[in-house]
Scaffold this motif. Structure first.
Motif, mmCIF file in Angstrom:
data_model
loop_
_atom_site.group_PDB
_atom_site.id
_atom_site.type_symbol
_atom_site.label_atom_id
_atom_site.label_comp_id
_atom_site.label_asym_id
_atom_site.label_seq_id
_atom_site.Cartn_x
_atom_site.Cartn_y
_atom_site.Cartn_z
ATOM 1 N N VAL A 70 0.865 -1.150 -0.158
ATOM 2 C CA VAL A 70 0.089 0.083 -0.055
ATOM 3 C C VAL A 70 0.678 1.130 0.089
ATOM 4 O O VAL A 70 0.481 2.388 -0.569
ATOM 5 C CB VAL A 70 -0.916 -0.034 1.197
ATOM 6 C CG1 VAL A 70 -1.599 1.262 1.277
ATOM 7 C CG2 VAL A 70 -1.855 -1.246 1.106
ATOM 8 N N VAL A 71 1.897 1.269 0.775
ATOM 9 C CA VAL A 71 2.732 2.414 0.864
ATOM 10 C C VAL A 71 3.343 2.531 -0.735
ATOM 11 O O VAL A 71 3.556 3.687 -0.806
ATOM 12 C CB VAL A 71 4.009 2.221 1.897
ATOM 13 C CG1 VAL A 71 5.015 3.246 1.898
ATOM 14 C CG2 VAL A 71 3.300 1.843 3.390
ATOM 15 N N ARG A 72 3.826 1.552 -1.052
ATOM 16 C CA ARG A 72 4.477 1.692 -2.280
ATOM 17 C C ARG A 72 3.478 2.193 -3.397
ATOM 18 O O ARG A 72 3.862 3.078 -4.340
ATOM 19 C CB ARG A 72 4.989 0.396 -3.043
ATOM 20 C CG ARG A 72 5.890 0.400 -4.301
ATOM 21 C CD ARG A 72 6.299 -1.109 -4.589
ATOM 22 N NE ARG A 72 6.999 -1.659 -3.446
ATOM 23 C CZ ARG A 72 8.270 -1.387 -3.297
ATOM 24 N NH1 ARG A 72 8.998 -0.686 -4.077
ATOM 25 N NH2 ARG A 72 8.856 -2.268 -2.220
ATOM 26 N N TRP A 73 2.356 1.867 -3.621
ATOM 27 C CA TRP A 73 1.343 2.120 -4.455
ATOM 28 C C TRP A 73 0.956 3.637 -4.374
ATOM 29 O O TRP A 73 0.656 4.432 -5.202
ATOM 30 C CB TRP A 73 0.210 1.381 -4.630
ATOM 31 C CG TRP A 73 0.509 -0.077 -5.401
ATOM 32 C CD1 TRP A 73 0.661 -1.208 -4.991
ATOM 33 C CD2 TRP A 73 0.599 0.198 -6.811
ATOM 34 N NE1 TRP A 73 0.984 -1.825 -6.039
ATOM 35 C CE2 TRP A 73 1.043 -1.301 -7.099
ATOM 36 C CE3 TRP A 73 0.593 0.846 -8.025
ATOM 37 C CZ2 TRP A 73 1.496 -1.848 -8.492
ATOM 38 C CZ3 TRP A 73 0.918 0.734 -9.352
ATOM 39 C CH2 TRP A 73 1.358 -0.514 -9.466
ATOM 40 N N VAL A 74 0.684 3.879 -3.124
ATOM 41 C CA VAL A 74 0.382 5.701 -2.881
ATOM 42 C C VAL A 74 1.741 6.296 -3.195
ATOM 43 O O VAL A 74 1.294 7.424 -3.777
ATOM 44 C CB VAL A 74 0.416 5.578 -0.920
ATOM 45 C CG1 VAL A 74 0.246 7.305 -0.744
ATOM 46 C CG2 VAL A 74 -0.877 4.886 -0.749
ATOM 47 N N PHE A 75 2.824 5.920 -3.111
ATOM 48 C CA PHE A 75 4.004 6.670 -3.579
ATOM 49 C C PHE A 75 4.033 6.744 -4.776
ATOM 50 O O PHE A 75 4.157 7.966 -5.382
ATOM 51 C CB PHE A 75 5.293 6.001 -2.994
ATOM 52 C CG PHE A 75 6.626 6.606 -3.107
ATOM 53 C CD1 PHE A 75 7.269 7.278 -2.210
ATOM 54 C CD2 PHE A 75 7.294 6.305 -4.463
ATOM 55 C CE1 PHE A 75 8.679 7.866 -2.583
ATOM 56 C CE2 PHE A 75 8.462 6.933 -4.688
ATOM 57 C CZ PHE A 75 9.117 7.853 -3.883
ATOM 58 N N ILE A 76 3.481 5.831 -5.622
ATOM 59 C CA ILE A 76 3.659 5.916 -7.142
ATOM 60 C C ILE A 76 2.623 6.635 -7.785
ATOM 61 O O ILE A 76 2.706 7.556 -8.521
ATOM 62 C CB ILE A 76 3.406 4.476 -7.709
ATOM 63 C CG1 ILE A 76 4.996 3.588 -7.268
ATOM 64 C CG2 ILE A 76 3.455 4.354 -9.107
ATOM 65 C CD1 ILE A 76 4.885 2.046 -7.649
ATOM 66 N N ALA A 77 1.445 6.451 -7.009
ATOM 67 C CA ALA A 77 0.352 7.205 -7.732
ATOM 68 C C ALA A 77 0.469 8.759 -7.423
ATOM 69 O O ALA A 77 0.120 9.424 -8.465
ATOM 70 C CB ALA A 77 -1.173 6.877 -6.899
ATOM 71 N N VAL A 78 0.966 9.462 -6.540
ATOM 72 C CA VAL A 78 1.086 10.773 -6.097
ATOM 73 C C VAL A 78 2.337 11.232 -7.132
ATOM 74 O O VAL A 78 2.034 12.373 -7.544
ATOM 75 C CB VAL A 78 1.687 10.899 -4.681
ATOM 76 C CG1 VAL A 78 2.011 12.321 -4.299
ATOM 77 C CG2 VAL A 78 0.547 10.475 -3.716
ATOM 78 N N LEU A 79 3.492 10.327 -7.161
ATOM 79 C CA LEU A 79 4.387 10.835 -8.190
ATOM 80 C C LEU A 79 3.994 11.102 -9.495
ATOM 81 O O LEU A 79 4.060 12.068 -10.399
ATOM 82 C CB LEU A 79 5.438 9.770 -8.006
ATOM 83 C CG LEU A 79 6.337 9.808 -6.768
ATOM 84 C CD1 LEU A 79 7.420 8.782 -6.992
ATOM 85 C CD2 LEU A 79 6.659 11.064 -6.262
ATOM 86 N N VAL A 80 3.097 10.048 -10.215
ATOM 87 C CA VAL A 80 2.628 10.177 -11.552
ATOM 88 C C VAL A 80 1.822 11.261 -11.792
ATOM 89 O O VAL A 80 1.766 11.912 -12.908
ATOM 90 C CB VAL A 80 1.819 8.659 -11.960
ATOM 91 C CG1 VAL A 80 0.995 9.021 -13.038
ATOM 92 C CG2 VAL A 80 2.782 7.762 -11.915
ATOM 93 N N VAL A 81 0.761 11.313 -11.012
ATOM 94 C CA VAL A 81 -0.130 12.565 -10.958
ATOM 95 C C VAL A 81 0.473 13.995 -11.054
ATOM 96 O O VAL A 81 0.376 14.897 -11.767
ATOM 97 C CB VAL A 81 -1.251 12.612 -9.799
ATOM 98 C CG1 VAL A 81 -2.082 13.959 -9.955
ATOM 99 C CG2 VAL A 81 -1.882 11.406 -10.047
ATOM 100 N N VAL A 82 1.370 14.081 -9.955
ATOM 101 C CA VAL A 82 2.040 15.342 -9.916
ATOM 102 C C VAL A 82 3.065 15.726 -11.155
ATOM 103 O O VAL A 82 3.165 16.693 -11.450
ATOM 104 C CB VAL A 82 2.874 15.473 -8.735
ATOM 105 C CG1 VAL A 82 3.629 16.651 -8.523
ATOM 106 C CG2 VAL A 82 1.930 15.663 -7.649
#
Length: 281
Positions: free
Chosen positions: A259-271
């Protein structure tokens, strides 16, 4: 067209900062990953003022969230102090260079760093290491290896640090980027420790949260001397981030590593997409 009053603006900043503090503490980003894009893309704040305010957020996130993580044994303190030598020097260099760097380049650099971080984290599909760790004489001599309660039921899981010299070099670059973009160097700290140096993701996130305050403080002092830290921006952001960072620190030990990893990735991609559009346009 809706007119934003000063009170609404301050409340909005506090709410945004709370979200930034939560994400920053949870994934080791430092909060700037949210603050800078929102201030520049939504409120149209000059990016250098946004970076200055973000650095204050990074310091507040680290001071608030990291203290709890240290008490819980999640932070590899020796490794953090070792790597902070390079990130702090890099932050000073980056702050001194910031005036000479064009604004458009800052947006494009921001997007590139985020894309790199997202791809790096996607390639690492599991928080567990399969291969045997490499020998590292520097890590052995400085006793950089550690253990953290990341196993089932809080069982201590040991980790061995490797490629410590290469990690130190990359952390200097992370410090430069931190000062230029106000993102606290977490976007580079975490993948470097996680993928290159053999540090488990949760420990890497916690250690990054501990480090980024020292890195940001070094560059924030230079921004402050130039008048590029606005109290009207920095004050509400610092207040909001306290609550978010505290909550994030509590959640980190309970959230599944995936979950931590996917939260990290999602935020990075959107921004990254938003900042890329800003840089090109």
């Amino acid at each position: 067209m809706m007119v934003i009053t000063p009170l609404v603006f301050i409340i909005a900043l506090i709410v945004i900062a709370a979200v930034a503090g939560l994400l920053g503490s949870l994934v080791g980003l430092g909060g700037g990953i949210v603050v800078v894009p929102v201030l520049t893309l939504v409120f149209h704040v000059d990016i250098r003022l946004a970076v200055g305010a973000s650095l204050v957020t990074v310091v507040a996130t680290s001071a608030t969230g990291a203290s709890r993580l240290v008490r819980r044994g999640m932070v590899n303190v020796r490794l953090a102090l070792y790597l902070a030598i390079a990130t702090t020097l890099g932050a000073i260099v980056g702050a001194l260079l910031s005036r000479a760097v064009p604004t458009r380049f800052l947006f494009l650099l921001f997007a590139a760093i985020l894309v790199y971080s997202a791809v790096a984290m996607l390639r690492r599909r599991s928080g567990d290491r399969i291969e045997q760790p490499r020998d590292d004489r520097i890590a052995d001599a400085l006793q950089l290896h550690g253990a953290a309660p990341i196993g089932d039921g809080g069982v201590l899981v040991a980790h061995r640090v490797e490629r410590s010299l290469l990690g130190l070099v990359l952390m200097f670059g992370a410090g430069v980027v931190s000062a230029l973009l106000g993102i606290g160097s977490g976007a580079l700290n975490v993948p470097t420790m996680d993928m290159l140096m053999g540090v488990p993701l949760k420990v890497a996130s916690a250690t990054s949260s501990f480090m980024i305050g020292m890195t940001a403080a070094a560059s924030a002092a230079i921004y402050l001397s130039r008048g590029q830290i606005d109290p009207i921006l920095a004050g509400p952001i610092a207040v909001g981030v306290l609550g978010g960072a505290t909550l994030g620190a509590r959640l980190l030990t309970r959230v599944n590593v995936t979950v931590v990893r996917w939260v990290f990735i999602a935020v990075l991609v959107v921004v990254a997409v938003e900042m890329l559009q800003k840089g090109i346009g």
